[in-house]
Design an enzyme around this catalytic site. Sequence first.
Site, PDB file in Angstrom:
ATOM      1  N   LYS A 148      -3.038   2.822  -2.598  1.00  0.00           N
ATOM      2  CA  LYS A 148      -4.686   3.131  -1.899  1.00  0.00           C
ATOM      3  C   LYS A 148      -4.588   4.306  -0.851  1.00  0.00           C
ATOM      4  O   LYS A 148      -4.201   4.016   0.088  1.00  0.00           O
ATOM      5  CB  LYS A 148      -5.262   1.701  -1.356  1.00  0.00           C
ATOM      6  CG  LYS A 148      -5.491   0.728  -2.571  1.00  0.00           C
ATOM      7  CD  LYS A 148      -6.408  -0.171  -2.208  1.00  0.00           C
ATOM      8  CE  LYS A 148      -7.941   0.244  -2.288  1.00  0.00           C
ATOM      9  NZ  LYS A 148      -8.185   0.705  -3.814  1.00  0.00           N
TER      10      LYS A 148
ATOM     11  N   ASP B 166       0.785  -1.323  -0.168  1.00  0.00           N
ATOM     12  CA  ASP B 166       0.064   0.013  -0.134  1.00  0.00           C
ATOM     13  C   ASP B 166       0.817   1.222   0.056  1.00  0.00           C
ATOM     14  O   ASP B 166       2.023   1.353   0.416  1.00  0.00           O
ATOM     15  CB  ASP B 166      -0.926  -0.113   1.223  1.00  0.00           C
ATOM     16  CG  ASP B 166      -2.147  -0.553   0.845  1.00  0.00           C
ATOM     17  OD1 ASP B 166      -2.443  -0.956  -0.227  1.00  0.00           O
ATOM     18  OD2 ASP B 166      -3.158  -0.790   1.897  1.00  0.00           O
TER      19      ASP B 166
ATOM     20  N   MET C  92      -9.580   9.260   8.529  1.00  0.00           N
ATOM     21  CA  MET C  92      -9.926   9.861   7.433  1.00  0.00           C
ATOM     22  C   MET C  92     -11.043  10.933   7.534  1.00  0.00           C
ATOM     23  O   MET C  92     -12.078  10.884   6.655  1.00  0.00           O
ATOM     24  CB  MET C  92     -10.411   8.833   6.520  1.00  0.00           C
ATOM     25  CG  MET C  92      -9.425   7.943   5.927  1.00  0.00           C
ATOM     26  SD  MET C  92      -9.876   6.190   5.094  1.00  0.00           S
ATOM     27  CE  MET C  92     -10.642   5.283   6.495  1.00  0.00           C
TER      28      MET C  92
END
Length: 269
Positions: free
Chosen positions: A70, A48, A187
């Site tokens: 990602k 990742d 996030m």
Amino acid sequence: MKYATDELTNKRLSRGRVTLVGAGPGDPELLTVKAIKAIKRATVLLVDDLVNPEILAHAATRSRIVQVGKRGGCISTPQSFIEKLMILAAKDGEEVVRLKGGDPFIFGRGGEEAAHLRAAGIHVEIVNGITSGLAASTALGVPLTHRDHAHGVVLITGHNRPGESATDWAALGCAVETCQLTLVIYMGLAGIADIQSGLLKALPSATPAAVIQHASLPQQNAVTCNLATLSQTIREHALHSPAIIVVGNVVAGAQAISNPQTLTTAKAA
């Protein structure tokens, strides 16, 4: 001859497997021993975007390293393509490691990937990693739970999938207040205005809050404030992803940290 070929194929299929490995929040020293062992034996590593490149020093020289970035807000490798790569490599007898930032089962799509792999008949193992939410509170020098201040912790994403209903932040704020919980938001920077507005419907404006960017890394930056000034603090300090937001009374203990290189305190307006 056909029997021998079939037997060889079956042996290769039985050898192939996938291990979903948590690479932790970034600091290579926070890798588990089990994670290092998995990385060393891998013949294929799917990595990742947020995995610290230093961690790849544990990979064997024969390993094929495939970057499958990602990251929210950026161009990402499609999830379906990653799953297809894992299945094909495992069926070809490879020792596949899917290397993810944090923990595979905490906002890492590990559950989705494990389900797809098992449905394809692939053996899957999981190696946990330290999640960034925990590393973020440690950066502040405060616990996520405390007998006097927080009876539990809620880990939640601030980024919903397209088409999903928005999180009811006001209802969540009520639970945080009633049950004395610490709220850890992953996030959440892009939607901080809605998050703050919703939480303020249930929580006092003076509720302690903090934002921790690049937790555990040398470029780590952490600021404290209160819920009323959360959006303003993020703008003033130009904070960006990857970052964790922590809301709750445990954050008040961060004021005791005196190292200015670790923590910058944003004063409430």
